[in-house]
Scaffold this active site. Sequence first.
Site, mmCIF file in Angstrom:
data_model
loop_
_atom_site.group_PDB
_atom_site.id
_atom_site.type_symbol
_atom_site.label_atom_id
_atom_site.label_comp_id
_atom_site.label_asym_id
_atom_site.label_seq_id
_atom_site.Cartn_x
_atom_site.Cartn_y
_atom_site.Cartn_z
ATOM 1 C CE LYS A 190 0.819 1.881 2.993
ATOM 2 N NZ LYS A 190 2.159 2.484 3.685
ATOM 3 C CE1 TYR B 188 -2.436 -0.143 7.435
ATOM 4 C CE2 TYR B 188 -0.988 1.413 6.911
ATOM 5 C CZ TYR B 188 -1.370 0.168 7.155
ATOM 6 O OH TYR B 188 -0.045 -0.668 6.635
HETATM 7 P P1 NDP Z 1 11.972 1.386 3.093
HETATM 8 O O1 NDP Z 1 13.200 2.597 2.567
HETATM 9 O O2 NDP Z 1 12.963 0.790 4.959
HETATM 10 O O3 NDP Z 1 12.556 0.333 1.480
HETATM 11 C C1 NDP Z 1 12.412 0.616 0.723
HETATM 12 C C2 NDP Z 1 14.017 -0.116 0.045
HETATM 13 O O4 NDP Z 1 13.477 -0.067 -1.797
HETATM 14 C C3 NDP Z 1 15.261 0.185 0.109
HETATM 15 O O5 NDP Z 1 15.675 -0.387 0.528
HETATM 16 C C4 NDP Z 1 15.638 -0.394 -1.634
HETATM 17 O O6 NDP Z 1 15.632 -1.653 -1.438
HETATM 18 C C5 NDP Z 1 14.233 -0.198 -3.211
HETATM 19 N N1 NDP Z 1 14.880 0.839 -3.642
HETATM 20 C C6 NDP Z 1 14.338 1.096 -4.503
HETATM 21 N N2 NDP Z 1 15.357 1.789 -5.226
HETATM 22 C C7 NDP Z 1 14.493 3.279 -3.907
HETATM 23 C C8 NDP Z 1 14.613 4.698 -4.430
HETATM 24 N N3 NDP Z 1 14.859 5.206 -4.982
HETATM 25 N N4 NDP Z 1 14.656 4.543 -2.910
HETATM 26 C C9 NDP Z 1 15.148 4.206 -1.810
HETATM 27 N N5 NDP Z 1 14.285 3.342 -1.422
HETATM 28 C C10 NDP Z 1 14.586 2.386 -2.856
HETATM 29 O O7 NDP Z 1 10.443 1.284 3.463
HETATM 30 P P2 NDP Z 1 9.622 0.838 3.457
HETATM 31 O O8 NDP Z 1 10.040 -0.612 3.324
HETATM 32 O O9 NDP Z 1 9.480 1.420 4.618
HETATM 33 O O10 NDP Z 1 8.079 1.164 2.370
HETATM 34 C C11 NDP Z 1 8.145 -0.479 1.575
HETATM 35 C C12 NDP Z 1 6.971 -0.194 1.155
HETATM 36 O O11 NDP Z 1 6.527 -1.363 1.669
HETATM 37 C C13 NDP Z 1 6.057 1.083 0.739
HETATM 38 O O12 NDP Z 1 5.261 0.917 0.150
HETATM 39 C C14 NDP Z 1 5.026 1.248 1.980
HETATM 40 O O13 NDP Z 1 4.119 2.094 1.840
HETATM 41 C C15 NDP Z 1 5.335 -0.100 2.406
HETATM 42 N N6 NDP Z 1 4.993 -0.192 4.079
HETATM 43 C C16 NDP Z 1 3.825 -0.867 4.100
HETATM 44 C C17 NDP Z 1 3.469 -1.072 5.834
HETATM 45 C C18 NDP Z 1 2.915 -1.660 5.544
HETATM 46 O O14 NDP Z 1 1.883 -1.858 7.391
HETATM 47 N N7 NDP Z 1 1.458 -2.536 5.185
HETATM 48 C C19 NDP Z 1 4.554 -0.663 6.464
HETATM 49 C C20 NDP Z 1 5.874 -0.017 5.711
HETATM 50 C C21 NDP Z 1 6.206 0.355 4.836
HETATM 51 P P3 NDP Z 1 16.870 -2.340 -1.777
HETATM 52 O O15 NDP Z 1 18.183 -1.093 -1.538
HETATM 53 O O16 NDP Z 1 16.941 -3.892 -1.731
HETATM 54 O O17 NDP Z 1 17.279 -2.057 -3.946
#
Ligand code: NDP
Length: 408
Positions: A163, A251
């Site tokens: 989401k 949410y």
């Molecule tokens: P993070 O910033 O922790 O992680 C995002 C990951 O995406 C990075 O670690 C990286 O992985 C990859 N990535 C690729 N391109 C980019 C970029 N340009 N900038 C930053 N990161 C990039 O985010 P979250 O894990 O918190 O969130 C990710 C998704 O999950 C979002 O859509 C968020 O809304 C959703 N989410 C959902 C939750 C829920 O409860 N359902 C809770 C938290 C988040 P790599 O280094 O492996 O390439």
Amino acid sequence: MVNNITTRRRFIQASGGMVAASLAATASSAAPLAQARGGARAMGQPLPETVKLPSTPPRRKRPDSLGFAIVGLGGYALNQMMPRFDQAERAHIAAIVSGNPDKLRRVGDAYGVPEDARYSYDAFARIASDDRIDAVYIVLPTGLHAEWAIRAFAAGKHVLCEKPMALSSADCERMIAASRRANRKLMLAYRSHFEPYNLEAMRLMEQKAVGAIRLVRTEQSYRMGPTSPSENWRTNRVLAGGGPLEDYGIYGLQSALYLTGEMPESISAATFRPTGDPRFSEIFAHVASQLRFPSGAVAQLVTSYDSAATNFAHVRGTDGALIMDPATSYSGQKMRLEARNPREFTPGDPNVQFARQLDHFTNAVRDGEAIRTSGEMGLRDLRLIEAIYAAAETGRTINLTPDGKIRR
Ligand code: NDP
């Protein structure tokens, strides 16, 4: 990516700052998708010290388990979802996709992902010929969801998408069209639809446990530490849209819809963005909105990245009130009914929401079960978010069609 951000910032400054009209206008054009193209960070992010990796790889439980490729090894994937695959009956991690080679190696080793199932973003298209992968789970920054979902469908895979679905209804429509073209399933990872407290709340509201609903109040807020759009994608408009509403307030929006069981017929709203604060140079700090439903019920939704942490939903009706606080957390939910017969509820462990969501997707793919949190639901929510921004920008009440489109 830095260039994209810089270009974007210049555009925002040139257009007179952060206004919802430009947000809505650019969000519905192809611009963010084009800018986000190739925007997945080639070098990725390093593995945070705080991430706990499993000491023994999880085992696959059933032969008909669905094999997922996890795209984006960030905080939510590593800390919440990947460890929960072990609790799912019919879902396993078949592949990982990341921009960080060190993370691919360490996370791949810990989760027992074969070396030839660890993909960089550049190599992503090769998943098409990898039969171990049935589905792609997109856990990337929101502005990249549409791009990578469409790529996954092009590779012939089913898609579970975090989401919010995307940053515009136009991108959601593109994702749904790609899913239909590929004849593959699309599901939104709206975990509250699999969480015992929220499911019980839906049931109670259907049974009129508070009588006729008059008022829903929700708030999802926390205070974000010092940061800027180049450091944190959540404050970068190309990747996060308007900010807290898409990320956290969604949410509360969802709760208002599934607790009332209605779609709003009109929306009014206000946004706030302080000047001179790098956290809010591209996104809003607070978004408040009011939704009016055909029954006469009203929902007041607040979300903020700059106020003390809270996450609640209250429903007040003619015969009592339902109080959920916290309402939609990973764990620790509390829920009580204030009515003639007051009650505390403990309907189950919220921790099951993650694995149940995965198994539900497998059931949809393998057995044709109807998807509870469909692409159409994600599209509906983006339409409402666009209406909230349009209401805030114009200072007017926005009237809606029954499917959430702005009534012109
Ligand atoms: P993070 O910033 O922790 O992680 C995002 C990951 O995406 C990075 O670690 C990286 O992985 C990859 N990535 C690729 N391109 C980019 C970029 N340009 N900038 C930053 N990161 C990039 O985010 P979250 O894990 O918190 O969130 C990710 C998704 O999950 C979002 O859509 C968020 O809304 C959703 N989410 C959902 C939750 C829920 O409860 N359902 C809770 C938290 C988040 P790599 O280094 O492996 O390439």
